[in-house]
Design a protein around this motif. Structure first.
Motif, PDB file in Angstrom:
ATOM      1  N   UNK A  32       0.826  -1.206   0.000  1.00 27.10           N
ATOM      2  CA  UNK A  32       0.000   0.000   0.000  1.00 27.10           C
ATOM      3  C   UNK A  32       0.863   1.260   0.000  1.00 27.10           C
ATOM      4  N   UNK A  33       1.943   1.230   0.761  1.00 26.53           N
ATOM      5  CA  UNK A  33       2.844   2.377   0.794  1.00 26.53           C
ATOM      6  C   UNK A  33       3.452   2.621  -0.584  1.00 26.53           C
ATOM      7  N   UNK A  34       3.876   1.531  -1.246  1.00 27.31           N
ATOM      8  CA  UNK A  34       4.468   1.672  -2.590  1.00 27.31           C
ATOM      9  C   UNK A  34       3.435   2.220  -3.573  1.00 27.31           C
ATOM     10  N   UNK A  35       2.202   1.738  -3.491  1.00 24.77           N
ATOM     11  CA  UNK A  35       1.152   2.235  -4.384  1.00 24.77           C
ATOM     12  C   UNK A  35       0.862   3.704  -4.113  1.00 24.77           C
ATOM     13  N   UNK A  36       0.788   4.069  -2.828  1.00 18.91           N
ATOM     14  CA  UNK A  36       0.524   5.464  -2.487  1.00 18.91           C
ATOM     15  C   UNK A  36       1.643   6.364  -2.987  1.00 18.91           C
ATOM     16  N   UNK A  37       2.875   5.903  -2.871  1.00 11.03           N
ATOM     17  CA  UNK A  37       4.008   6.681  -3.371  1.00 11.03           C
ATOM     18  C   UNK A  37       3.888   6.910  -4.871  1.00 11.03           C
ATOM     19  N   UNK A  38       3.513   5.853  -5.594  1.00 10.53           N
ATOM     20  CA  UNK A  38       3.383   5.972  -7.039  1.00 10.53           C
ATOM     21  C   UNK A  38       2.274   6.955  -7.411  1.00 10.53           C
ATOM     22  N   UNK A  57      -7.398  13.296  -8.542  1.00  5.53           N
ATOM     23  CA  UNK A  57      -7.756  11.878  -8.504  1.00  5.53           C
ATOM     24  C   UNK A  57      -6.595  11.043  -7.958  1.00  5.53           C
ATOM     25  N   UNK A  58      -5.368  11.378  -8.373  1.00  5.54           N
ATOM     26  CA  UNK A  58      -4.195  10.622  -7.900  1.00  5.54           C
ATOM     27  C   UNK A  58      -3.989  10.819  -6.395  1.00  5.54           C
ATOM     28  N   UNK A  59      -4.169  12.044  -5.894  1.00  4.17           N
ATOM     29  CA  UNK A  59      -4.005  12.290  -4.461  1.00  4.17           C
ATOM     30  C   UNK A  59      -5.038  11.513  -3.644  1.00  4.17           C
ATOM     31  N   UNK A  60      -6.254  11.445  -4.158  1.00  2.00           N
ATOM     32  CA  UNK A  60      -7.287  10.705  -3.439  1.00  2.00           C
ATOM     33  C   UNK A  60      -7.016   9.204  -3.464  1.00  2.00           C
ATOM     34  N   UNK A  61      -6.450   8.717  -4.563  1.00  2.00           N
ATOM     35  CA  UNK A  61      -6.064   7.301  -4.611  1.00  2.00           C
ATOM     36  C   UNK A  61      -4.957   7.023  -3.594  1.00  2.00           C
ATOM     37  N   UNK A  62      -3.997   7.941  -3.475  1.00  2.00           N
ATOM     38  CA  UNK A  62      -2.940   7.788  -2.468  1.00  2.00           C
ATOM     39  C   UNK A  62      -3.547   7.805  -1.070  1.00  2.00           C
ATOM     40  N   UNK A  63      -4.544   8.666  -0.863  1.00  2.00           N
ATOM     41  CA  UNK A  63      -5.203   8.778   0.443  1.00  2.00           C
ATOM     42  C   UNK A  63      -5.927   7.484   0.806  1.00  2.00           C
ATOM     43  N   UNK A  64      -6.487   6.798  -0.164  1.00  2.00           N
ATOM     44  CA  UNK A  64      -7.174   5.539   0.102  1.00  2.00           C
ATOM     45  C   UNK A  64      -6.217   4.490   0.648  1.00  2.00           C
ATOM     46  N   UNK A  65      -4.970   4.516   0.167  1.00  2.00           N
ATOM     47  CA  UNK A  65      -3.994   3.498   0.557  1.00  2.00           C
ATOM     48  C   UNK A  65      -3.245   3.880   1.837  1.00  2.00           C
ATOM     49  N   UNK A  66      -2.905   5.158   1.970  1.00  2.00           N
ATOM     50  CA  UNK A  66      -2.248   5.651   3.185  1.00  2.00           C
ATOM     51  C   UNK A  66      -3.006   6.902   3.610  1.00  2.00           C
ATOM     52  N   UNK A 216      -9.891   1.582 -13.433  1.00  2.00           N
ATOM     53  CA  UNK A 216      -8.979   2.222 -12.492  1.00  2.00           C
ATOM     54  C   UNK A 216      -7.986   3.140 -13.213  1.00  2.00           C
ATOM     55  N   UNK A 217      -7.495   4.120 -12.466  1.00  2.00           N
ATOM     56  CA  UNK A 217      -6.392   4.962 -12.915  1.00  2.00           C
ATOM     57  C   UNK A 217      -5.102   4.354 -12.352  1.00  2.00           C
ATOM     58  N   UNK A 218      -4.263   3.777 -13.217  1.00  2.00           N
ATOM     59  CA  UNK A 218      -3.050   3.094 -12.783  1.00  2.00           C
ATOM     60  C   UNK A 218      -1.847   4.008 -13.017  1.00  2.00           C
ATOM     61  N   UNK A 219      -1.171   4.448 -11.931  1.00  2.00           N
ATOM     62  CA  UNK A 219      -0.032   5.351 -12.104  1.00  2.00           C
ATOM     63  C   UNK A 219       1.279   4.583 -12.224  1.00  2.00           C
ATOM     64  N   UNK A 220       2.243   5.188 -12.856  1.00  2.00           N
ATOM     65  CA  UNK A 220       3.614   4.678 -12.849  1.00  2.00           C
ATOM     66  C   UNK A 220       4.558   5.873 -12.996  1.00  2.00           C
ATOM     67  N   UNK A 221       5.345   6.101 -11.961  1.00  2.00           N
ATOM     68  CA  UNK A 221       6.314   7.195 -11.942  1.00  2.00           C
ATOM     69  C   UNK A 221       7.676   6.589 -12.262  1.00  2.00           C
ATOM     70  N   UNK A 222       8.178   6.871 -13.442  1.00  2.00           N
ATOM     71  CA  UNK A 222       9.384   6.214 -13.950  1.00  2.00           C
ATOM     72  C   UNK A 222      10.588   7.141 -13.763  1.00  2.00           C
ATOM     73  N   UNK A 223      11.545   6.696 -12.985  1.00  2.00           N
ATOM     74  CA  UNK A 223      12.781   7.454 -12.768  1.00  2.00           C
ATOM     75  C   UNK A 223      13.831   6.956 -13.756  1.00  2.00           C
ATOM     76  N   UNK A 224      14.220   7.805 -14.689  1.00  2.00           N
ATOM     77  CA  UNK A 224      15.199   7.426 -15.704  1.00  2.00           C
ATOM     78  C   UNK A 224      16.619   7.598 -15.178  1.00  2.00           C
TER      79      UNK A 224
END
Length: 423
Positions: A32-38, A57-66, A216-224
């Protein structure tokens, strides 16, 4: 409506540890922490890019998990910005609901004054909406049937989507072979796996698979990974090359030494030579060349001089020793002749001279040999202790980074999880 100036807000979350038996089920799991971070990272970049609806929408999804009141505040800010950009009754109502929920969940909130100020400007606008009654203009505790204030403020389902972001400047994203577009990207897709490619100038391209979940809105934050600078060093052969205190090769370099962009301390050292030290500030993909021609130290010059004296002494010892042996041989020969008979006056003089020469040359050879050994010992001692003082230099302190405008960080501890950002 008056447009608010640039907003600088810190959203922070901290889940403190309580007795394990009472709070074990309340703490978020690592997943859940990893998902909230993403979600949080993707939402922060969407906010910076002006995609306020997606950010909320992304902030609220993070709020649901953490769960965190501060994430509610961030979502409220995003909806308020969305309404200021494109006036919408829906965004206005959601912003108001989230501000109220933020104040309800955290009565001592650090951003309470800002939330109250925002409500003071938004609630009168809500009251003017056509068809609004007492329920819409109600107090802080107004809730939606069956879901509470936060639930009422959730965006309506937007279908199956990917939210792709990257902190790299100028990052571009491609989904399933489609043309690259600027990040962050919200891409409607079918449920299932999708091939995502992320690229940016000066960075290694990243290719990954993201599985989309229906509705669902599926996020992915990619660090290059930043492409490193390339360092080549020429100069005194055999010298060691150290970058930030770590040996990375010898001179001349067989190939380029990869170093990360930034400020680095480079040292080139060889026993008996003065240390070569440079501070380098390199950028990504930069080709850097250093010519390190080392100068011999005064100690090494002295060592060679003393060893030269020792070598000369050794040669002198050999010559004098040879002459002493020759005199000894002549004296023995004349002595044997004397024992067999008698010597002429001239032979007797030669015998005495040979004996005298043997003694003098032997003493001189002994002195020369001692000087030679002493010089050799001193010379080798100078060699042994003539090491460069290096290979322990820490990298120079880099200047503080410039404020990027939006900064987000997610932290996890043994008993807590946290997220903080700046919008």
């Amino acid at each position: 409506m008056r447009l608010f100036g640039p907003l600088l807000a810190w959203a922070s979350l901290s889940l403190a540890a309580a007795p394990a038996a009472a709070q074990a089920d309340a703490r978020p799991t690592p997943e859940q922490v990893a998902q909230a971070e993403s979600y949080f990272n993707a939402g922060a970049q969407a906010y910076e890019a002006g995609q306020y609806q997606v950010a909320a929408e992304a902030f609220l999804e993070a709020h649901e998990r953490v769960p965190s009141p501060s994430l509610l505040f961030s979502a409220a800010q995003a909806f308020r910005r969305q309404h200021l950009t494109e006036p919408s009754p829906d965004a206005l109502r959601r912003a108001i609901a989230l501000y109220r929920e933020y104040l309800r969940q955290d009565p001592k909130a650090t951003r309470r004054e800002e939330a109250v100020t925002a409500l003071g400007s938004l609630v009168p606008l809500e009251a003017r909406l056509p068809g609004e009654g007492a329920e819409a203009a109600g107090g802080e505790g107004a809730t939606a049937p069956g879901g509470g204030t936060a639930a009422a403020a959730r965006p309506a389902a937007g279908g199956t989507r990917l939210l792709l972001s990257s902190p790299a400047e100028g990052a571009r994203v491609s989904v399933d072979g489609q043309p690259f577009v600027a990040a962050p990207l919200v891409a409607p897709v079918a449920p299932g796996p999708h091939r995502v490619r992320v690229q940016a100038a000066g960075h290694d391209e990243e290719e990954l698979t993201v599985v989309a979940v229906a509705g669902e809105l599926m996020p992915r934050h990619v660090v290059l990974r930043v492409k490193p600078a390339q360092l080549r060093v020429t100069g005194t052969g055999g010298a060691r090359i150290a970058v930030d205190g770590q040996v990375r090769g010898t001179v001349p370099t067989a190939g380029a030494i990869a170093i990360e962009p930034g400020v680095h301390g480079v040292e080139v050292s060889l026993p008996g030579y003065e240390l070569f030290r440079r501070e380098l500030r390199v950028t990504r993909e930069q080709a850097v060349g250093l010519d390190a021609n080392l100068r011999m130290t005064s100690r090494r010059v002295a060592a060679w001089t003393v060893l030269g004296v020792g070598a000369a002494g050794a040669v002198a010892t050999g010559v004098l020793g040879g002459l002493a042996l020759a005199s000894q041989s002549e004296a023995v020969e004349l002595r044997d002749r004397k024992d067999a008979g008698s010597l002429t006056p001239s032979e007797r003089d030669r015998y005495n001279a040979a004996v005298d020469a043997r003694g003098g040359l032997g003493a001189a050879a002994a002195v020369a040999g001692g000087v030679s050994l002493l010089a050799a010992a001193v010379g080798f001692g100078l060699f042994a202790f003539d090491e460069p003082k290096g290979l322990g230099v820490a990298p120079p302190a880099a200047p503080p980074p410039k404020d990027p405008g939006v900064n987000a960080e997610f932290t996890v501890g043994v008993f807590s999880a946290g997220v903080r950002g700046r919008f």
